[in-house]
Design a protein around this motif. Sequence first.
Motif, PDB file in Angstrom:
ATOM      1  N   UNK A 105      51.206  33.589  37.644  1.00  0.00           N
ATOM      2  CA  UNK A 105      51.090  33.231  36.379  1.00  0.00           C
ATOM      3  C   UNK A 105      51.605  34.094  35.279  1.00  0.00           C
ATOM      4  N   UNK A 106      52.241  33.560  34.091  1.00  0.00           N
ATOM      5  CA  UNK A 106      52.795  34.207  33.275  1.00  0.00           C
ATOM      6  C   UNK A 106      51.746  34.342  32.060  1.00  0.00           C
ATOM      7  N   UNK A 116      57.712  25.205  28.405  1.00  0.00           N
ATOM      8  CA  UNK A 116      57.577  26.216  29.051  1.00  0.00           C
ATOM      9  C   UNK A 116      58.075  26.359  30.597  1.00  0.00           C
ATOM     10  N   UNK A 117      58.481  27.574  31.107  1.00  0.00           N
ATOM     11  CA  UNK A 117      59.560  27.746  32.161  1.00  0.00           C
ATOM     12  C   UNK A 117      58.824  27.697  33.205  1.00  0.00           C
ATOM     13  N   UNK A 118      57.228  27.970  33.451  1.00  0.00           N
ATOM     14  CA  UNK A 118      56.758  28.186  34.700  1.00  0.00           C
ATOM     15  C   UNK A 118      55.328  26.997  34.932  1.00  0.00           C
ATOM     16  N   UNK A 124      47.672  26.641  32.840  1.00  0.00           N
ATOM     17  CA  UNK A 124      47.467  28.197  32.685  1.00  0.00           C
ATOM     18  C   UNK A 124      48.715  29.041  33.310  1.00  0.00           C
ATOM     19  N   UNK A 125      49.185  29.914  32.586  1.00  0.00           N
ATOM     20  CA  UNK A 125      50.299  30.712  33.208  1.00  0.00           C
ATOM     21  C   UNK A 125      51.555  30.193  32.978  1.00  0.00           C
ATOM     22  N   UNK A 267      57.772  37.076  37.954  1.00  0.00           N
ATOM     23  CA  UNK A 267      57.623  35.768  37.670  1.00  0.00           C
ATOM     24  C   UNK A 267      58.869  34.991  36.958  1.00  0.00           C
ATOM     25  N   UNK A 268      59.143  35.796  35.927  1.00  0.00           N
ATOM     26  CA  UNK A 268      60.086  35.184  34.932  1.00  0.00           C
ATOM     27  C   UNK A 268      61.165  36.234  34.519  1.00  0.00           C
ATOM     28  N   UNK A 269      62.426  35.647  34.216  1.00  0.00           N
ATOM     29  CA  UNK A 269      63.453  36.642  33.687  1.00  0.00           C
ATOM     30  C   UNK A 269      64.204  36.038  32.458  1.00  0.00           C
TER      31      UNK A 269
END
Length: 274
Positions: A105-106, A116-118, A124-125, A267-269
Amino acid sequence: MENPSVAGLDRKRKLQIAGIMAGIFLMLGLLFAVMIYALQVKSEGPKRDAHAPSAYIYEELKASNGMKLHVLETRPSNITLASIQNNISLTPFYGVNGGFFYENSLLSIAVVDGLPVNGALDDYGSGAENVKYARGTLVWDGASDKLSVQVVRQAADLKIMDHTRFWAQGGISMSLGQDQNWLEQIETEQAPYPDDDRLRSAAVYDREGLLYLVVSSSKGSMQAFRDAIVEKVGRGMLVDGVFLDGDGSSQLRSAEKTLTGDNRPVVQMIRLVK
């Protein structure tokens, strides 16, 4: 009269010698070819994948306080945000790590063109909010091609001219140019482990609108990292920026350098497009 057996032996020896000489010349030729190739690689620098991003400049810098910085300079229009659930070094992408996360989760905003990307907007996240706290969020407004840092809790609270053409990356406010109160601001935003010696990462921008993605390969406090960036990045023209997730999450991949942090997945870049 020549002895046939002696003559045959001489021919055999001559063939052996010729074979040995041919082998020697072949080895010398191979060594020469390897030396020429090595010299070409050294002069040309790292080979780029023809399809890999190239619209950026990489720099490796060392500040007077000893912090070693690795910088990707590009235009903000050359950036997107992506959920990768992996160590950056194991992806085909160039860029650096993004914001804070827990498991899958972000915990930081990560939104591109309103999405949102995720995950879904209400998940949530997903990247639709800075969980628990209003925190510094780096925003590129595509309509004006301008960068800003906005302290918000929800992506819906961002001030954007065109909500279908922007990206927003959550982090912790660096408050560049506000040396009197930046420490108070990171405390308000609940920056994790500000005084510990850890790997660090950040995204900052200058008066010309250039974006700098910065990851350290040496450990230091937030103060040391911020001081190093102010000293070495942006040729004295920095405006503002945000701290990103740090420690083992501090990761970078480009044609010139790969930094794996502690090899953990993130999780994310923040990803270079071209």
